[in-house]
Design a protein around this motif. Sequence first.
Motif, PDB file in Angstrom:
ATOM      1  N   ASP A  65       1.006  -1.404   0.215  1.00 32.74           N
ATOM      2  CA  ASP A  65       0.262  -0.149  -0.071  1.00 32.74           C
ATOM      3  C   ASP A  65       0.694   1.169  -0.025  1.00 32.74           C
ATOM      4  OD1 ASP A  65      -2.281  -1.523  -0.143  1.00 32.74           O
ATOM      5  OD2 ASP A  65      -2.707  -1.071   2.100  1.00 32.74           O
ATOM      6  N   ARG A  66       2.251   1.568   0.914  1.00 37.99           N
ATOM      7  CA  ARG A  66       2.345   2.504   0.654  1.00 37.99           C
ATOM      8  C   ARG A  66       4.290   1.862   0.991  1.00 37.99           C
ATOM      9  NH1 ARG A  66       4.677   6.061   4.507  1.00 37.99           N
ATOM     10  NH2 ARG A  66       2.924   5.291   6.612  1.00 37.99           N
ATOM     11  N   ASP A  67       5.126   2.306   0.233  1.00 42.91           N
ATOM     12  CA  ASP A  67       6.307   1.438   0.125  1.00 42.91           C
ATOM     13  C   ASP A  67       7.178   2.491   1.280  1.00 42.91           C
ATOM     14  OD1 ASP A  67       8.285  -0.145  -0.009  1.00 42.91           O
ATOM     15  OD2 ASP A  67       9.271   0.166  -2.266  1.00 42.91           O
ATOM     16  N   GLY A  68       8.479   2.222   1.366  1.00 40.47           N
ATOM     17  CA  GLY A  68       9.026   3.038   2.584  1.00 40.47           C
ATOM     18  C   GLY A  68       8.618   3.394   3.578  1.00 40.47           C
ATOM     19  N   GLN A  69       7.843   2.690   3.933  1.00 42.30           N
ATOM     20  CA  GLN A  69       7.801   3.083   5.609  1.00 42.30           C
ATOM     21  C   GLN A  69       8.395   3.170   6.590  1.00 42.30           C
ATOM     22  OE1 GLN A  69       3.701   2.015   6.717  1.00 42.30           O
ATOM     23  NE2 GLN A  69       3.356   0.803   4.839  1.00 42.30           N
ATOM     24  N   THR A  70       8.608   3.143   7.756  1.00 41.76           N
ATOM     25  CA  THR A  70       9.988   3.534   8.539  1.00 41.76           C
ATOM     26  C   THR A  70       9.261   1.986   9.613  1.00 41.76           C
ATOM     27  OG1 THR A  70       8.212   4.881  10.297  1.00 41.76           O
ATOM     28  CG2 THR A  70       9.726   6.129   8.931  1.00 41.76           C
ATOM     29  N   GLN A  71      10.159   1.465  10.026  1.00 41.07           N
ATOM     30  CA  GLN A  71       9.986   0.603  11.340  1.00 41.07           C
ATOM     31  C   GLN A  71       8.757   0.495  12.403  1.00 41.07           C
ATOM     32  OE1 GLN A  71      13.401  -1.583  11.148  1.00 41.07           O
ATOM     33  NE2 GLN A  71      12.486  -1.984  13.685  1.00 41.07           N
ATOM     34  N   SER A  72       9.088   1.948  12.664  1.00 45.33           N
ATOM     35  CA  SER A  72       7.704   2.620  13.611  1.00 45.33           C
ATOM     36  C   SER A  72       6.203   2.633  13.220  1.00 45.33           C
ATOM     37  CB  SER A  72       8.526   3.736  13.806  1.00 45.33           C
ATOM     38  OG  SER A  72       9.436   3.669  14.952  1.00 45.33           O
ATOM     39  N   GLU A  73       5.996   3.066  11.811  1.00 39.18           N
ATOM     40  CA  GLU A  73       4.830   3.095  11.239  1.00 39.18           C
ATOM     41  C   GLU A  73       4.020   1.727  11.340  1.00 39.18           C
ATOM     42  OE1 GLU A  73       5.218   7.047   8.276  1.00 39.18           O
ATOM     43  OE2 GLU A  73       6.194   5.350   7.808  1.00 39.18           O
ATOM     44  N   SER A  86      10.983  -6.456  14.535  1.00 42.67           N
ATOM     45  CA  SER A  86      12.739  -6.355  13.951  1.00 42.67           C
ATOM     46  C   SER A  86      12.634  -7.291  13.276  1.00 42.67           C
ATOM     47  CB  SER A  86      13.213  -6.002  15.201  1.00 42.67           C
ATOM     48  OG  SER A  86      14.490  -6.075  15.038  1.00 42.67           O
ATOM     49  N   LYS A  87      12.664  -8.937  14.555  1.00 44.44           N
ATOM     50  CA  LYS A  87      12.862 -10.555  13.957  1.00 44.44           C
ATOM     51  C   LYS A  87      11.891 -10.296  12.571  1.00 44.44           C
ATOM     52  CE  LYS A  87      12.549 -14.582  15.726  1.00 44.44           C
ATOM     53  NZ  LYS A  87      12.210 -15.743  16.255  1.00 44.44           N
ATOM     54  N   SER A  88      10.901 -10.426  12.503  1.00 44.88           N
ATOM     55  CA  SER A  88      10.531 -10.521  11.102  1.00 44.88           C
ATOM     56  C   SER A  88      11.322 -10.059   9.970  1.00 44.88           C
ATOM     57  CB  SER A  88       8.637  -9.954  10.699  1.00 44.88           C
ATOM     58  OG  SER A  88       8.304 -10.854  11.776  1.00 44.88           O
ATOM     59  N   LEU A  98      12.864  -7.658   1.263  1.00 44.39           N
ATOM     60  CA  LEU A  98      13.180  -6.160   1.084  1.00 44.39           C
ATOM     61  C   LEU A  98      14.190  -5.211   1.853  1.00 44.39           C
ATOM     62  CD1 LEU A  98      13.170  -5.917   4.661  1.00 44.39           C
ATOM     63  CD2 LEU A  98      10.875  -6.365   4.880  1.00 44.39           C
ATOM     64  N   THR A  99      14.464  -4.332   1.781  1.00 43.19           N
ATOM     65  CA  THR A  99      15.529  -3.762   2.750  1.00 43.19           C
ATOM     66  C   THR A  99      14.676  -2.185   3.527  1.00 43.19           C
ATOM     67  OG1 THR A  99      15.963  -1.729   1.101  1.00 43.19           O
ATOM     68  CG2 THR A  99      17.221  -3.786   0.274  1.00 43.19           C
ATOM     69  N   ARG A 100      15.962  -2.215   3.756  1.00 44.64           N
ATOM     70  CA  ARG A 100      15.736  -1.133   5.514  1.00 44.64           C
ATOM     71  C   ARG A 100      17.150  -0.393   5.365  1.00 44.64           C
ATOM     72  NH1 ARG A 100      15.450  -4.723  10.516  1.00 44.64           N
ATOM     73  NH2 ARG A 100      16.937  -5.489   9.803  1.00 44.64           N
ATOM     74  N   THR A 101      17.053   0.974   5.404  1.00 43.57           N
ATOM     75  CA  THR A 101      17.806   2.134   4.896  1.00 43.57           C
ATOM     76  C   THR A 101      17.425   3.037   6.072  1.00 43.57           C
ATOM     77  OG1 THR A 101      16.112   2.952   3.021  1.00 43.57           O
ATOM     78  CG2 THR A 101      18.135   1.339   2.457  1.00 43.57           C
ATOM     79  N   PRO A 102      18.703   3.732   7.268  1.00 41.89           N
ATOM     80  CA  PRO A 102      18.175   4.410   7.652  1.00 41.89           C
ATOM     81  C   PRO A 102      18.166   5.444   7.546  1.00 41.89           C
ATOM     82  CG  PRO A 102      20.614   4.069   7.397  1.00 41.89           C
ATOM     83  CD  PRO A 102      20.011   3.279   6.728  1.00 41.89           C
ATOM     84  N   ASP A 103      17.455   6.709   8.026  1.00 36.82           N
ATOM     85  CA  ASP A 103      16.646   8.199   7.938  1.00 36.82           C
ATOM     86  C   ASP A 103      17.803   8.927   6.748  1.00 36.82           C
ATOM     87  OD1 ASP A 103      14.178   9.617   7.354  1.00 36.82           O
ATOM     88  OD2 ASP A 103      15.855  11.259   8.516  1.00 36.82           O
ATOM     89  N   GLU A 104      17.556   9.684   6.435  1.00 37.97           N
ATOM     90  CA  GLU A 104      19.350  10.713   6.017  1.00 37.97           C
ATOM     91  C   GLU A 104      19.185  11.633   7.525  1.00 37.97           C
ATOM     92  OE1 GLU A 104      18.126  12.398   2.651  1.00 37.97           O
ATOM     93  OE2 GLU A 104      18.445  10.163   1.606  1.00 37.97           O
ATOM     94  N   ARG A 105      17.943  11.689   8.103  1.00 36.87           N
ATOM     95  CA  ARG A 105      18.429  12.634   9.120  1.00 36.87           C
ATOM     96  C   ARG A 105      18.562  12.344  10.395  1.00 36.87           C
ATOM     97  NH1 ARG A 105      14.177  15.210   5.741  1.00 36.87           N
ATOM     98  NH2 ARG A 105      12.834  13.827   6.473  1.00 36.87           N
ATOM     99  N   VAL A 109      16.465   6.284  13.047  1.00 31.79           N
ATOM    100  CA  VAL A 109      15.132   5.985  12.151  1.00 31.79           C
ATOM    101  C   VAL A 109      15.364   5.030  11.156  1.00 31.79           C
ATOM    102  CG1 VAL A 109      13.241   6.489  10.571  1.00 31.79           C
ATOM    103  CG2 VAL A 109      13.797   7.502  12.958  1.00 31.79           C
ATOM    104  N   GLN A 110      15.029   3.789  10.711  1.00 27.87           N
ATOM    105  CA  GLN A 110      14.948   2.297   9.506  1.00 27.87           C
ATOM    106  C   GLN A 110      13.710   2.823   8.307  1.00 27.87           C
ATOM    107  OE1 GLN A 110      17.847  -0.339   9.010  1.00 27.87           O
ATOM    108  NE2 GLN A 110      18.337   1.526  10.466  1.00 27.87           N
ATOM    109  N   HIS A 111      13.723   3.152   7.123  1.00 26.79           N
ATOM    110  CA  HIS A 111      12.818   3.165   6.254  1.00 26.79           C
ATOM    111  C   HIS A 111      12.660   1.505   5.427  1.00 26.79           C
ATOM    112  CE1 HIS A 111      11.541   7.013   6.157  1.00 26.79           C
ATOM    113  NE2 HIS A 111      12.920   7.226   6.369  1.00 26.79           N
ATOM    114  N   VAL A 112      11.634   0.859   5.335  1.00 22.25           N
ATOM    115  CA  VAL A 112      11.777  -0.264   4.853  1.00 22.25           C
ATOM    116  C   VAL A 112      11.155  -0.419   3.322  1.00 22.25           C
ATOM    117  CG1 VAL A 112      10.926  -2.412   4.915  1.00 22.25           C
ATOM    118  CG2 VAL A 112      11.008  -1.277   6.956  1.00 22.25           C
ATOM    119  N   HIS A 113      11.820  -1.420   2.525  1.00 28.55           N
ATOM    120  CA  HIS A 113      11.122  -0.995   0.759  1.00 28.55           C
ATOM    121  C   HIS A 113      10.979  -2.055   0.624  1.00 28.55           C
ATOM    122  CE1 HIS A 113      11.686   3.556   0.457  1.00 28.55           C
ATOM    123  NE2 HIS A 113      12.880   2.841   1.506  1.00 28.55           N
TER     124      HIS A 113
END
Length: 170
Positions: A65-73, A86-88, A98-105, A109-113
């Motif tokens: 539905d929305r790629d790139g959400q944060t792990q918290s979202e 986190s384990k999943s 998927l990939t997880r990338t740190p937020d630039e700022r 915060v991890q973004h999940v794609h």
Amino acid sequence: MTEQPGDAQPGDAQPGDACPGAAANGRLSYAIVTLARAHRGFAAALLRDLGLHPGQELLLMRLFDRDGQTQSELLDAVGLDHSTVSKSLRRMQDAGLLTRTPDERDRRVQHVHLTHAGQALRAPLAALWSELDRVTAHTLGAHQVESFITTASAIERAVAHHRTTQEEPR
């Protein structure tokens, strides 16, 4: 109070009712638990065929539905605890979904794609949910399905409300 035909009494066995005596005053809750267990078991078998564990499909569908959400979202959206999500996500990343990338700022915060492999599960997951619904509602009419969905939502809200009122500081 007069006993009516069909009124269950503690210890009375009803046809098709395997509710133990200790749960006689909690038959609705017992029915919900046994239903959830049976449904989850069937869903888990279908998910295994896709190489997924229960709960991972919920994360994937949120990302569809929305790629790139944060792990918290994602955590908030699926209602699971932090360690489970986190384990999943780690397992899904290891599987190439998927990939997880740190937020630039904020590097915390991890973004999940989704990867191409993760995106490729969209149609199979939609088919899985369709099959799950078909089997689940096989003997139900459309009105019964809608009534169940309404009732289940009301129960979920009642339980969530009770939990939040119990967690508030007194």
